[in-house]
Every structure is written in structure tokens, then in C-alpha cells.
Design a protein around this motif. Structure first.
Motif, PDB file in Angstrom:
ATOM      1  N   ASN A 153       0.942  -1.304   0.198  1.00  9.50           N
ATOM      2  CA  ASN A 153       0.345  -0.186  -0.083  1.00  9.50           C
ATOM      3  C   ASN A 153       1.182   1.212   0.322  1.00  9.50           C
ATOM      4  N   ILE A 154       0.877   2.053  -1.523  1.00 14.26           N
ATOM      5  CA  ILE A 154       1.269   3.410  -1.185  1.00 14.26           C
ATOM      6  C   ILE A 154       0.531   4.696  -0.179  1.00 14.26           C
ATOM      7  N   GLN A 155       1.056   4.810   0.225  1.00 13.83           N
ATOM      8  CA  GLN A 155       0.935   6.560   0.556  1.00 13.83           C
ATOM      9  C   GLN A 155       1.597   7.506   0.290  1.00 13.83           C
ATOM     10  N   PHE A 156       1.127   8.919   0.435  1.00  8.75           N
ATOM     11  CA  PHE A 156       1.988   9.889   0.875  1.00  8.75           C
ATOM     12  C   PHE A 156       1.742  10.525   1.969  1.00  8.75           C
ATOM     13  N   LEU A 157       3.037  11.338   3.288  1.00  4.26           N
ATOM     14  CA  LEU A 157       2.571  11.803   4.577  1.00  4.26           C
ATOM     15  C   LEU A 157       2.708  12.850   4.448  1.00  4.26           C
ATOM     16  N   GLU A 158       1.766  13.654   4.428  1.00  2.00           N
ATOM     17  CA  GLU A 158       2.418  16.032   4.521  1.00  2.00           C
ATOM     18  C   GLU A 158       3.482  15.282   5.583  1.00  2.00           C
ATOM     19  N   VAL A 159       4.853  16.574   5.055  1.00  2.00           N
ATOM     20  CA  VAL A 159       5.772  16.954   6.581  1.00  2.00           C
ATOM     21  C   VAL A 159       5.955  18.108   6.157  1.00  2.00           C
ATOM     22  N   PRO A 160       6.500  18.451   7.106  1.00  2.00           N
ATOM     23  CA  PRO A 160       6.643  20.287   7.179  1.00  2.00           C
ATOM     24  C   PRO A 160       8.012  20.269   5.541  1.00  2.00           C
ATOM     25  N   VAL A 161       7.424  21.546   5.045  1.00  3.87           N
ATOM     26  CA  VAL A 161       8.412  21.650   3.839  1.00  3.87           C
ATOM     27  C   VAL A 161       9.630  21.693   3.890  1.00  3.87           C
ATOM     28  N   GLY A 162      10.254  20.873   3.529  1.00  4.21           N
ATOM     29  CA  GLY A 162      11.824  20.848   2.928  1.00  4.21           C
ATOM     30  C   GLY A 162      12.519  19.938   4.246  1.00  4.21           C
ATOM     31  N   GLN A 163      11.454  19.122   4.313  1.00  2.53           N
ATOM     32  CA  GLN A 163      11.491  17.962   4.991  1.00  2.53           C
ATOM     33  C   GLN A 163      11.227  16.695   4.327  1.00  2.53           C
ATOM     34  N   GLY A 164      10.369  16.843   3.486  1.00  2.70           N
ATOM     35  CA  GLY A 164       9.786  15.921   2.781  1.00  2.70           C
ATOM     36  C   GLY A 164      11.186  15.571   1.202  1.00  2.70           C
ATOM     37  N   THR A 165      10.532  14.306   0.574  1.00  2.00           N
ATOM     38  CA  THR A 165      11.218  13.523  -0.832  1.00  2.00           C
ATOM     39  C   THR A 165       9.859  14.538  -2.173  1.00  2.00           C
ATOM     40  N   HIS A 166       8.569  14.619  -1.736  1.00  2.62           N
ATOM     41  CA  HIS A 166       7.773  15.086  -3.179  1.00  2.62           C
ATOM     42  C   HIS A 166       6.513  16.392  -3.037  1.00  2.62           C
ATOM     43  N   ILE A 167       6.638  16.366  -3.988  1.00  2.00           N
ATOM     44  CA  ILE A 167       5.727  17.683  -4.132  1.00  2.00           C
ATOM     45  C   ILE A 167       4.389  16.480  -4.766  1.00  2.00           C
ATOM     46  N   TRP A 168       2.774  17.726  -4.690  1.00  2.00           N
ATOM     47  CA  TRP A 168       1.422  17.095  -4.912  1.00  2.00           C
ATOM     48  C   TRP A 168       1.527  18.416  -5.603  1.00  2.00           C
ATOM     49  N   ASN A 169       1.064  17.685  -6.425  1.00  2.00           N
ATOM     50  CA  ASN A 169       0.857  18.630  -7.893  1.00  2.00           C
ATOM     51  C   ASN A 169      -1.103  18.289  -8.525  1.00  2.00           C
ATOM     52  N   ASP A 170      -1.836  19.257  -8.029  1.00  2.00           N
ATOM     53  CA  ASP A 170      -3.065  18.949  -8.516  1.00  2.00           C
ATOM     54  C   ASP A 170      -3.312  19.110  -9.953  1.00  2.00           C
ATOM     55  N   TYR A 171      -3.016  17.752 -10.488  1.00  2.00           N
ATOM     56  CA  TYR A 171      -3.386  18.505 -12.300  1.00  2.00           C
ATOM     57  C   TYR A 171      -4.581  18.324 -12.848  1.00  2.00           C
ATOM     58  N   ASN A 172      -5.833  17.786 -12.251  1.00  2.00           N
ATOM     59  CA  ASN A 172      -7.189  17.696 -12.613  1.00  2.00           C
ATOM     60  C   ASN A 172      -8.175  18.760 -11.943  1.00  2.00           C
ATOM     61  N   GLN A 173      -7.119  18.971 -11.287  1.00  2.00           N
ATOM     62  CA  GLN A 173      -8.166  20.399 -10.050  1.00  2.00           C
ATOM     63  C   GLN A 173      -9.633  19.166  -9.435  1.00  2.00           C
ATOM     64  N   ASN A 174      -9.049  18.813  -8.973  1.00  2.00           N
ATOM     65  CA  ASN A 174     -10.275  18.148  -8.157  1.00  2.00           C
ATOM     66  C   ASN A 174     -10.208  18.588  -6.659  1.00  2.00           C
ATOM     67  N   ASN A 175      -8.806  18.840  -6.233  1.00  2.00           N
ATOM     68  CA  ASN A 175      -8.710  19.090  -5.436  1.00  2.00           C
ATOM     69  C   ASN A 175      -8.950  17.226  -4.183  1.00  2.00           C
ATOM     70  N   ILE A 176      -8.695  16.366  -4.502  1.00  2.00           N
ATOM     71  CA  ILE A 176      -8.226  14.794  -4.452  1.00  2.00           C
ATOM     72  C   ILE A 176      -6.715  14.771  -4.746  1.00  2.00           C
ATOM     73  N   LYS A 177      -6.184  13.935  -3.356  1.00  2.00           N
ATOM     74  CA  LYS A 177      -5.234  13.847  -3.602  1.00  2.00           C
ATOM     75  C   LYS A 177      -4.805  12.166  -4.111  1.00  2.00           C
ATOM     76  N   GLU A 178      -4.673  12.540  -5.456  1.00  2.00           N
ATOM     77  CA  GLU A 178      -4.287  11.097  -6.278  1.00  2.00           C
ATOM     78  C   GLU A 178      -3.077  10.219  -6.470  1.00  2.00           C
ATOM     79  N   LEU A 179      -2.201   9.447  -6.595  1.00  2.00           N
ATOM     80  CA  LEU A 179      -0.948   8.916  -6.767  1.00  2.00           C
ATOM     81  C   LEU A 179      -0.326   8.975  -7.370  1.00  2.00           C
ATOM     82  N   ASN A 180      -1.215   9.445  -9.111  1.00  2.00           N
ATOM     83  CA  ASN A 180       0.543   9.710 -10.183  1.00  2.00           C
ATOM     84  C   ASN A 180       0.185  11.704  -9.980  1.00  2.00           C
ATOM     85  N   GLU A 181      -0.254  11.863  -8.810  1.00  2.00           N
ATOM     86  CA  GLU A 181       0.357  13.094  -8.883  1.00  2.00           C
ATOM     87  C   GLU A 181       1.149  13.735  -7.701  1.00  2.00           C
ATOM     88  N   PHE A 182       1.582  13.113  -7.431  1.00  2.00           N
ATOM     89  CA  PHE A 182       3.034  12.991  -6.634  1.00  2.00           C
ATOM     90  C   PHE A 182       4.213  12.933  -7.125  1.00  2.00           C
TER      91      PHE A 182
END
Length: 276
Positions: free
Chosen positions: A71-100
Motif C-alpha cells: 500500500n503506497i501512501q504519501f504523508l505530509e511533512v513540514p516543507v523542506g523535510q520531504g522528498t515529493h510534492i503534490w500537483n493537483d493536475y485535474n484540480q479536483n482537490n483530491i490527492k491521487e497517487l499519480n499526482e505526486f
């Protein structure tokens, strides 16, 4: 259910042979946990040439099985302490795996990837290919006793374990796989020059490189080990020997997450011993 097993040894001549093995089992059940499908296929090829001065051995193995789905999930952490970013490409305000995506700049990264075993099982394939050579180099160079015993040995190994792949793709040990499908990947190189130059006195020169990529709880991890070594054995008589060993080892670890745990270590070792 279904079951099949076969094995065949092909002898082409006194120096060349091919050994084949195949095993297959399939169990159907209304209960998902009891369903099972397994496939194992092996090929081993051996040959020698030039009055056995050159020996070649190749082996290939393919296994099909089932592993607990990660099970792959992305956990939000303080800015600068992570490895990924989230881009809401379809602008539905839902965090989808292929948007990270992996952050280009570390100071923008505010998500880390976590992987954990789930309750459902997915089909996996694991392949391994190895090739080894043994050269009686000294016999090609000279008939002198001190030189003709020189030998070279090489070995290469390639292996992958993947999920969500078709058989046509998973069958290749050299294939390029998506990071989301890769479970483990191994690459090994080994070279050795062995020279018993006088009686039992000998020198070995060794180079070895191992690379491993594996999926762990927070993403992919790359491990690399390089080793250079020289080993000398000098016999004073049948009971006494002097051993000298010199090594240079480089160890590397790289992971997208927790960069503070990455390392690049250089080690040097020198050892002398007396055995009697």
C-alpha cells in the motif's frame, strides 16, 4: 487445480550440455486467500573450449508467485523535510497517487512516500541470470611452470523482482522497470586473477561490485559496494605460511527519503598474519 513438472538434459557433446527444468502449479478457490499460481523455470548451460582452458557456465531462472500488495501512501511533512510534492493536475482537490512527484528542489518537498504490506496479493515475477568464465590464462601465455598456472575468473549476476508486469516484460533480467513495480533489483560483478606462481605460494587480485535497489517502507533504497583486494600467501614450509591482505572498500547508500541517512564511506584495510 493443475500441476506439471518436466526436466530434460541435453548432451550436445562431451564438453557442452543444457539442463532444462519446468514446474507449474495452479490452485483455484472461491476463497481469495487460497488461490495460488506458481511457475519455476530454469536453464543451465555449460561448455568448455581449447582443451578446457576456457570454461563457460550460464544459468537463468524465472519464478512466478504471489506477494502481499504494498500500500503506497504519501504523508505530509513540514516543507523542506520531504522528498515529493503534490500537483493537483485535474484540480479536483483530491490527492491521487499519480499526482505526486519527486521534488526538483528539496526546499519545496513536503511529502514522503510510505509503503506497507496490504491484505491483498498480487502476482510477482523474479528472474535471475548469471554467467561465469574461467580462463587458464597462463597456458595461453607460456609453457613455463610459474606462468601457466595463472587463471582468471569472472562472474556477472542480474536479478529483478517485480509486480504488475506481464510475463513478456518480466522475463528479461536486463529490462527497465517502473519504480512503482520494482520490489528488488540486484547487479553483481566479480573479477579475480589467481596466480600460484611457485609451489603453493600465490597471489590473488580481486575486484567486486554489488548494486542493490529495493523497496522499503518509505520508498526505494540504493545500496552499492565496491571492493578492491590483493591477497598474498607465502609458504615457508608445509606447516608455516605468511598471509598479507590489502583492501579498499567503498560503501554507498542513497534513498529519496531521509537524505540524512545516506552515506558514502571509504574504507582501507591492511592485515598480516602468520599461520602454523
Amino acid at each position: 487445480w493443475a500441476f506439471a513438472q518436466a526436466q530434460k538434459l541435453w548432451k550436445f557433446n562431451e564438453r557442452t550440455s543444457l539442463n532444462q527444468f519446468l514446474f507449474y502449479k495452479k490452485v483455484n478457490s472461491n476463497i481469495e486467500e487460497f488461490k495460488d499460481e506458481q511457475l519455476t523455470s530454469r536453464l543451465n548451460f555449460k561448455t568448455s573450449r581449447f582443451k578446457k582452458r576456457w570454461k563457460l557456465q550460464m544459468g537463468y531462472e524465472l519464478n512466478q508467485g504471489q506477494d502481499a500488495e504494498q500500500n503506497i501512501q504519501f504523508l505530509e511533512v513540514p516543507v523542506g523535510q520531504g522528498t515529493h510534492i503534490w500537483n493537483d493536475y485535474n484540480q479536483n482537490n483530491i490527492k491521487e497517487l499519480n499526482e505526486f512527484e519527486v521534488a526538483v528542489y528539496t526546499y519545496d518537498a513536503d511529502y514522503i512516500m510510505l509503503a506497507s504490506p496490504g491484505r491483498t496479493y498480487v502476482r510477482t515475477y523474479q528472474n535471475n541470470f548469471n554467467i561465469s568464465n574461467r580462463f587458464a590464462l597462463g597456458k595461453f601465455l607460456s609453457d613455463k611452470e610459474g606462468i601457466k598456472r595463472m587463471r582468471i575468473r569472472t562472474q556477472h549476476r542480474f536479478g529483478n523482482k517485480v509486480k504488475n508486469s506481464e510475463l513478456q516484460q518480466a522475463i528479461s533480467p536486463f529490462g527497465a522497470f517502473n519504480n512503482t513495480d520494482l520490489i528488488t533489483q540486484n547487479r553483481t560483478e566479480y573479477y579475480q586473477l589467481y596466480w600460484p606462481y611457485y609451489n603453493r605460494n600465490q597471489v590473488r587480485v580481486i575486484y567486486e561490485k554489488n548494486k542493490e535497489k529495493r523497496l522499503i517502507s518509505y520508498g526505494l533504497e540504493d545500496l552499492t559496494l565496491k571492493k578492491h583486494a590483493v591477497v598474498s600467501k607465502l609458504y615457508a614450509n608445509q606447516m608455516h605460511q605468511f598471509i598479507t591482505e590489502a583492501e579498499r572498500i567503498n560503501k554507498k547508500r542513497f534513498a529519496q527519503a531521509f537524505a540524512n541517512r545516506n552515506y558514502n564511506i571509504e574504507e582501507y584495510a591492511f592485515k598480516q598474519s602468520y599461520v602454523f
